[in-house]
Design a protein around this motif. Structure first.
Motif, PDB file in Angstrom:
ATOM      1  N   PRO A 124       0.831  -1.204   0.000  1.00  0.00           N
ATOM      2  CA  PRO A 124       0.000   0.000   0.000  1.00  0.00           C
ATOM      3  C   PRO A 124       0.867   1.256   0.000  1.00  0.00           C
ATOM      4  N   VAL A 125       0.363   2.300  -0.645  1.00  0.00           N
ATOM      5  CA  VAL A 125       1.118   3.553  -0.741  1.00  0.00           C
ATOM      6  C   VAL A 125       0.710   4.502   0.377  1.00  0.00           C
ATOM      7  N   TYR A 126      -0.593   4.536   0.657  1.00  0.00           N
ATOM      8  CA  TYR A 126      -1.068   5.412   1.729  1.00  0.00           C
ATOM      9  C   TYR A 126      -0.630   4.869   3.087  1.00  0.00           C
ATOM     10  N   ARG A 127      -0.215   5.767   3.945  1.00  0.00           N
ATOM     11  CA  ARG A 127       0.189   5.422   5.297  1.00  0.00           C
ATOM     12  C   ARG A 127      -1.038   5.375   6.210  1.00  0.00           C
ATOM     13  N   PRO A 128      -0.927   4.733   7.389  1.00  0.00           N
ATOM     14  CA  PRO A 128      -2.051   4.744   8.336  1.00  0.00           C
ATOM     15  C   PRO A 128      -2.415   6.166   8.756  1.00  0.00           C
ATOM     16  N   TYR A 129      -3.632   6.356   9.208  1.00  0.00           N
ATOM     17  CA  TYR A 129      -4.107   7.667   9.644  1.00  0.00           C
ATOM     18  C   TYR A 129      -3.189   8.280  10.695  1.00  0.00           C
ATOM     19  N   TYR A 130      -2.697   7.436  11.614  1.00  0.00           N
ATOM     20  CA  TYR A 130      -1.928   7.990  12.727  1.00  0.00           C
ATOM     21  C   TYR A 130      -0.553   8.509  12.298  1.00  0.00           C
ATOM     22  N   ASP A 131      -0.140   8.224  11.077  1.00  0.00           N
ATOM     23  CA  ASP A 131       1.105   8.775  10.544  1.00  0.00           C
ATOM     24  C   ASP A 131       0.798  10.162   9.970  1.00  0.00           C
ATOM     25  N   MET A 132       0.642  11.141  10.862  1.00  0.00           N
ATOM     26  CA  MET A 132       0.124  12.458  10.484  1.00  0.00           C
ATOM     27  C   MET A 132       1.014  13.207   9.497  1.00  0.00           C
ATOM     28  N   ASP A 133       2.299  12.939   9.503  1.00  0.00           N
ATOM     29  CA  ASP A 133       3.203  13.633   8.580  1.00  0.00           C
ATOM     30  C   ASP A 133       2.970  13.235   7.127  1.00  0.00           C
ATOM     31  N   SER A 134       2.208  12.145   6.917  1.00  0.00           N
ATOM     32  CA  SER A 134       1.968  11.669   5.553  1.00  0.00           C
ATOM     33  C   SER A 134       0.592  12.058   5.016  1.00  0.00           C
ATOM     34  N   LEU A 169      -3.453  17.785  18.081  1.00  0.00           N
ATOM     35  CA  LEU A 169      -2.386  17.213  17.257  1.00  0.00           C
ATOM     36  C   LEU A 169      -1.175  16.850  18.119  1.00  0.00           C
ATOM     37  N   VAL A 170      -0.833  17.741  19.036  1.00  0.00           N
ATOM     38  CA  VAL A 170       0.322  17.509  19.908  1.00  0.00           C
ATOM     39  C   VAL A 170       0.060  16.342  20.855  1.00  0.00           C
ATOM     40  N   SER A 171      -1.100  16.352  21.515  1.00  0.00           N
ATOM     41  CA  SER A 171      -1.405  15.284  22.482  1.00  0.00           C
ATOM     42  C   SER A 171      -1.565  13.933  21.796  1.00  0.00           C
ATOM     43  N   PHE A 172      -2.014  13.964  20.541  1.00  0.00           N
ATOM     44  CA  PHE A 172      -2.197  12.724  19.802  1.00  0.00           C
ATOM     45  C   PHE A 172      -0.873  11.984  19.600  1.00  0.00           C
ATOM     46  N   GLN A 173       0.202  12.712  19.428  1.00  0.00           N
ATOM     47  CA  GLN A 173       1.507  12.080  19.183  1.00  0.00           C
ATOM     48  C   GLN A 173       1.901  11.129  20.312  1.00  0.00           C
ATOM     49  N   LEU A 178       0.733   3.309  21.561  1.00  0.00           N
ATOM     50  CA  LEU A 178      -0.399   2.472  21.963  1.00  0.00           C
ATOM     51  C   LEU A 178      -1.207   2.033  20.743  1.00  0.00           C
ATOM     52  N   LEU A 179      -1.464   2.962  19.830  1.00  0.00           N
ATOM     53  CA  LEU A 179      -2.265   2.651  18.644  1.00  0.00           C
ATOM     54  C   LEU A 179      -1.590   1.590  17.775  1.00  0.00           C
ATOM     55  N   LYS A 180      -0.288   1.644  17.703  1.00  0.00           N
ATOM     56  CA  LYS A 180       0.436   0.701  16.841  1.00  0.00           C
ATOM     57  C   LYS A 180       0.291  -0.740  17.312  1.00  0.00           C
ATOM     58  N   ARG A 181      -0.150  -0.924  18.558  1.00  0.00           N
ATOM     59  CA  ARG A 181      -0.323  -2.284  19.097  1.00  0.00           C
ATOM     60  C   ARG A 181      -1.726  -2.842  18.836  1.00  0.00           C
ATOM     61  N   LEU A 182      -2.618  -2.009  18.320  1.00  0.00           N
ATOM     62  CA  LEU A 182      -3.987  -2.464  18.050  1.00  0.00           C
ATOM     63  C   LEU A 182      -4.045  -3.258  16.742  1.00  0.00           C
ATOM     64  N   PRO A 183      -5.106  -4.074  16.540  1.00  0.00           N
ATOM     65  CA  PRO A 183      -5.220  -4.878  15.312  1.00  0.00           C
ATOM     66  C   PRO A 183      -5.193  -4.012  14.045  1.00  0.00           C
ATOM     67  N   ILE A 261     -12.071  -0.134  21.458  1.00  0.00           N
ATOM     68  CA  ILE A 261     -13.199   0.714  21.851  1.00  0.00           C
ATOM     69  C   ILE A 261     -12.704   1.948  22.602  1.00  0.00           C
ATOM     70  N   HIS A 262     -11.744   1.768  23.478  1.00  0.00           N
ATOM     71  CA  HIS A 262     -11.200   2.899  24.242  1.00  0.00           C
ATOM     72  C   HIS A 262     -10.460   3.888  23.342  1.00  0.00           C
ATOM     73  N   ALA A 263      -9.986   3.404  22.197  1.00  0.00           N
ATOM     74  CA  ALA A 263      -9.264   4.283  21.269  1.00  0.00           C
ATOM     75  C   ALA A 263     -10.208   5.082  20.368  1.00  0.00           C
ATOM     76  N   LEU A 264     -11.472   4.708  20.309  1.00  0.00           N
ATOM     77  CA  LEU A 264     -12.409   5.337  19.366  1.00  0.00           C
ATOM     78  C   LEU A 264     -12.510   6.868  19.501  1.00  0.00           C
ATOM     79  N   PRO A 265     -12.672   7.423  20.710  1.00  0.00           N
ATOM     80  CA  PRO A 265     -12.771   8.891  20.795  1.00  0.00           C
ATOM     81  C   PRO A 265     -11.552   9.597  20.193  1.00  0.00           C
ATOM     82  N   LEU A 266     -10.372   9.063  20.474  1.00  0.00           N
ATOM     83  CA  LEU A 266      -9.141   9.635  19.931  1.00  0.00           C
ATOM     84  C   LEU A 266      -9.128   9.542  18.405  1.00  0.00           C
ATOM     85  N   LEU A 267      -9.583   8.406  17.869  1.00  0.00           N
ATOM     86  CA  LEU A 267      -9.529   8.190  16.426  1.00  0.00           C
ATOM     87  C   LEU A 267     -10.581   9.006  15.685  1.00  0.00           C
TER      88      LEU A 267
END
Length: 321
Positions: A124-134, A169-173, A178-183, A261-267
């Motif tokens: 895949p060319v697109y990066r995950p959402y959490y890779d904000m620089d992309s 944006l800052v707090s999300f970093q 933690l997010l990288k460990r999710l499915p 489920i706990h990550a949903l508000p952040l996402l």
């Protein structure tokens, strides 16, 4: 080229140009990609679609047509990439009816299940959402900091909203490890009313626009879909009814983990921030108007604010479904 064909009017999306083609009594959709000119991105999208049509789906998806030399993309005379698909009948739903939203959730759950089984021989060319620089090549985190904390004169009226966005944006970093460990798995990445169709019975009959399909957090699909139900001008009870309907449908096919489920508000906040950055980059590229960017700044700030106010209730609510 020797066939009789004509272009017929029809709706088009925000990122690309869509033309409707009538050829020998058959209808097709011609998609001209304007958000990028990266053949690898389009080839990956088409490879996933061609693999996905082999799965037992209860709804339709776009089927890329092949050229005489077995390609699914071509270049226009102006150098833009284009693809042709069979036309899928239906209408974009308003997603106000609870049964329809349940149907949307159920279709999204099936898509998640089937995408987990899909394998293609491309990266895949697109990066995950959490890779904000992309998110957009013009929008690095440093550029976002400068824009948000020192907005140009045309954006000064949105200083408060931009300040709130930057704080998130800052707090999300800090949450990325933690997010990288999710499915993770293949996700559509842009499930919303403009990318689905309903049949005559009002239920979801097709999922369209796989342009942003990539390997990402499984739960991101849910965050993207339900983020559009969060509207500061809507009654809180109605918002939670819509979220309930979607999650009930989705939960009939997929069970998320407690961590997801706990990550949903952040996402959900991440989705709004990502869309704002995407359209800011397009504005800097000269593609979108300043009014479009301002609209998405306000939307992002509203959703961030809503989530911050309702986060605990939201998590309990999601867990129960």
């Amino acid at each position: 080229p020797m066939e009789n064909w004509e272009i017929v009017p029809g709706p088009s999306g925000e990122n690309n140009t869509t033309l409707f083609i009538l050829a020998d009594k058959e209808q097709y959709v011609l998609r001209i990609y304007e958000s990028h000119q990266d053949e690898d991105k389009v080839n990956y999208e088409h490879a996933v679609l061609l693999a996905l049509i082999e799965q037992p789906l209860s709804f339709s998806i776009p089927v890329p047509m092949r050229t005489k030399d077995d390609q699914t993309i071509v270049k226009t005379q102006s150098g833009l990439l284009a693809g042709l698909f069979r036309f899928i009948d239906g209408m974009n739903p308003a997603l106000e009816d609870i049964d329809q939203i349940y149907s949307f959730g159920k279709a999204a759950g099936q898509l998640t299940a089937e995408l987990a089984e899909v394998s293609v021989n491309q990266q895949p060319v697109y990066r995950p959402y959490y890779d904000m620089d992309s998110t957009h090549p013009r929008c690095s985190l440093d550029q976002m900091k400068d824009f948000s904390l020192h907005p140009p004169e045309d954006f000064v009226e949105l200083t408060q909203e931009l300040s709130m966005i930057y704080k998130q944006l800052v707090s999300f970093q800090d949450s990325i490890p933690l997010l990288k460990r999710l499915p993770h798995q293949l996700v559509h990445g842009d499930l919303n009313a403009s990318n689905i169709l309903m049949g005559r019975d009002g239920m979801i009959s097709a999922i369209l626009d796989f342009e942003f399909v990539t390997y990402d957090l499984r739960v991101m699909e849910v965050a993207v879909a339900i983020s559009d139900f969060i509207d500061d001008e809507e009654d809180e009870t109605i918002i939670f009814k819509k979220i309930t309907a979607f999650l009930s449908g989705y939960g009939s096919r997929i069970k998320l983990t407690e961590e997801e489920i706990h990550a949903l508000p952040l996402l959900i906040q991440l989705r709004s921030l990502d869309v704002f950055i995407h359209f800011l980059g397009r504005y800097w590229d000269g593609v979108d108007s300043i009014d479009t960017v301002k609209k998405y700044i306000r939307k992002a700030a509203q959703r961030v604010s809503w989530i911050l106010r309702h986060q605990d209730k939201f998590i309990k609510f999601c867990a129960s479904y």
